[in-house]
Scaffold this motif. Sequence first.
Motif, PDB file in Angstrom:
ATOM      1  N   ASN A  11       0.830  -1.208   0.000  1.00 44.66           N
ATOM      2  CA  ASN A  11       0.000   0.000   0.000  1.00 44.66           C
ATOM      3  C   ASN A  11       0.866   1.261   0.000  1.00 44.66           C
ATOM      4  O   ASN A  11       0.570   2.236  -0.697  1.00 44.66           O
ATOM      5  N   TYR A  38       0.310  -3.252  -8.533  1.00 42.25           N
ATOM      6  CA  TYR A  38      -1.084  -3.653  -8.311  1.00 42.25           C
ATOM      7  C   TYR A  38      -1.239  -5.169  -8.399  1.00 42.25           C
ATOM      8  O   TYR A  38      -2.017  -5.770  -7.656  1.00 42.25           O
ATOM      9  N   SER A  43      -2.580  -7.581  -5.529  1.00 37.25           N
ATOM     10  CA  SER A  43      -3.741  -8.461  -5.714  1.00 37.25           C
ATOM     11  C   SER A  43      -3.473  -9.840  -5.121  1.00 37.25           C
ATOM     12  O   SER A  43      -4.387 -10.489  -4.592  1.00 37.25           O
ATOM     13  N   HIS A  81      -4.097  -9.560  -1.375  1.00 35.99           N
ATOM     14  CA  HIS A  81      -5.536  -9.593  -1.118  1.00 35.99           C
ATOM     15  C   HIS A  81      -6.084 -11.005  -1.300  1.00 35.99           C
ATOM     16  O   HIS A  81      -6.936 -11.467  -0.519  1.00 35.99           O
ATOM     17  N   ASP A 139      -9.674 -11.750   0.292  1.00 40.46           N
ATOM     18  CA  ASP A 139     -10.443 -10.598  -0.197  1.00 40.46           C
ATOM     19  C   ASP A 139     -10.422 -10.619  -1.727  1.00 40.46           C
ATOM     20  O   ASP A 139      -9.649  -9.898  -2.373  1.00 40.46           O
ATOM     21  N   GLU A 172     -12.626  -9.573  -3.905  1.00 34.80           N
ATOM     22  CA  GLU A 172     -13.083  -8.347  -4.560  1.00 34.80           C
ATOM     23  C   GLU A 172     -11.927  -7.372  -4.758  1.00 34.80           C
ATOM     24  O   GLU A 172     -11.730  -6.828  -5.856  1.00 34.80           O
ATOM     25  N   SER A 173     -11.129  -7.168  -3.709  1.00 33.77           N
ATOM     26  CA  SER A 173      -9.974  -6.268  -3.818  1.00 33.77           C
ATOM     27  C   SER A 173      -8.913  -6.854  -4.744  1.00 33.77           C
ATOM     28  O   SER A 173      -8.257  -6.115  -5.495  1.00 33.77           O
ATOM     29  N   LYS A 184     -10.056  -6.259  -8.246  1.00 36.39           N
ATOM     30  CA  LYS A 184      -9.960  -4.831  -8.572  1.00 36.39           C
ATOM     31  C   LYS A 184      -8.529  -4.466  -8.941  1.00 36.39           C
ATOM     32  O   LYS A 184      -8.290  -3.746  -9.925  1.00 36.39           O
ATOM     33  N   ASP A 185      -7.553  -4.966  -8.163  1.00 34.61           N
ATOM     34  CA  ASP A 185      -6.153  -4.668  -8.456  1.00 34.61           C
ATOM     35  C   ASP A 185      -5.697  -5.330  -9.751  1.00 34.61           C
ATOM     36  O   ASP A 185      -4.920  -4.754 -10.511  1.00 34.61           O
TER      37      ASP A 185
END
Length: 533
Positions: free
Chosen positions: A369, A382, A386, A389, A394, A396-397, A400-401
Amino acid sequence: MMKLLGWSWSLGRLRGVDIRFHFSILFSIPIAYYLFQPADLRGAVEALLWVGGFLLFIFLHELGHTFAAQLVGVEVKSVFVWLLGGLTNLAYKPEKPAHNLFIAAAGPLVNMVLAFLCVVLYVALYIFSMPYSSNVELFLWMQTFINLFFSLAFLNLILIVFNLLPVYPLDGGNILHAVMEMFFGKPNADWITLVVSVPFLFAMIVLGIATRDYILLGFCVLIALAVSSLNRSLLRGINLGMNYLFKRAGYYYMLGDYERAAQYYTHDIEKEPAHLVNHYLARASCYLLMRQKERAVADIERALKMEPNHAFAIQLRGEVYTLEKNYDAALELFSRAQAINPHWAVPYFDRGSILLERKEFQTALDELNKAISMQGRLPLFYLVRSLAHFRLGDLESAHKDQDLAVQLSPTDALVMVDINLTLYENNLDWALDFYTRVLSKNPQDVLALHGCADACRMNNEHQQAVGYYTRALEINPREPRLYLGRGKSYLALNETEKAKADFRKVESVTDKLHLKRQAEELLKNIQSTLLVE
């Protein structure tokens, strides 16, 4: 930027921020003389005060950005004032678009307040001067200051309008980008800001040519370079052209022809002794990307001997330790690099990658981060986040990444360079989740097929790897890395003749020397094995 700072004076620190004025501000004096052409003392005073006001307004504009950044928790390293304006050097760009909007809007808001104050002073002096009209000398001096505040109010108006033009990286462009990011996400905001910026930039260039304003034209060149950073393909094209003209080693490096790049860096080492450290480290990077670890270490050690606290040299040495899986030594060096340059994203990223390998997923996520908050345009950052995550459950995150990485650059996100292929090891479930999602949208995505094949091969799923490589080669039969990868999987499956055919094919489809050499060495190893048997 560092070269510019070398020609500037530090006037002290304000709230921890280094305040610097560039020598080019001295040229504002002859410019003011040209604009005002003073014929007497009053005219000279007006011209000098106008110059002082011009520089003060730029400085206060940048302080507006500075204080806004500090309010949202972003460190500001320096404020830099020069003839073409000012720069607020943030330690990193905030992730939240609302914070970016607040920081970008603060500068023009300061100029609006200054314009209002100048108008108030103009009106007050105009009213106050009326009773003194009989005193000619005093009245003329008061008229001088009335004219000065009118011109300063107009100057602030010009600064407001110019800075609010929707051209990146002017404040208006940053405001546009922040608003678009709020509604459409970062990659789409980049594209929208680029599309809006180009026509305005073109209009500014036409205006500069029509008015023969060479200062404006020079400023347009700087803006054009900044605008190109919004699109990786455009920026890459510009960088390729510039490197081809002025730095041939960098040109070949960007093309991925690392052997030729290393040869040119060797030439630079011999011809440019003043830049030995940078040339050694650039060549070391080439060697690392070709997996020639010993040669890379030799160049890194040479650089460290000359500059023991060179952050990039320390970072590269840490990456070598990472390849050797000596994670404790690597983490120690990455921490040293962070201490030397706490606002450089790469050490945080590399620490996060090692912590992922050690299954310290939450700590890894924290480091990643930080890296992304400092450098938010690198797809690999990213992609690795991912994975963190994904391991934390996670999805969803994680997705997204993954999507952000692909939107930023499909080439960089979907196909790893050789040195990064270790990311796939023991992470095949994550890799298949990633590539399956991409291929579900486009089953003929050759980059996704290539990346998926590499992931399977790195996890010894060679039969699957051969299938993905073959599908990719049916679409792009001129990609040498596909033949190399499939050949290696064929070797692991003991299909020697097929492997030899693929390695021979590499030599006919590429002119990149390190890929040809790799194929030649693999063929020699096969031949040596056959002779032994």
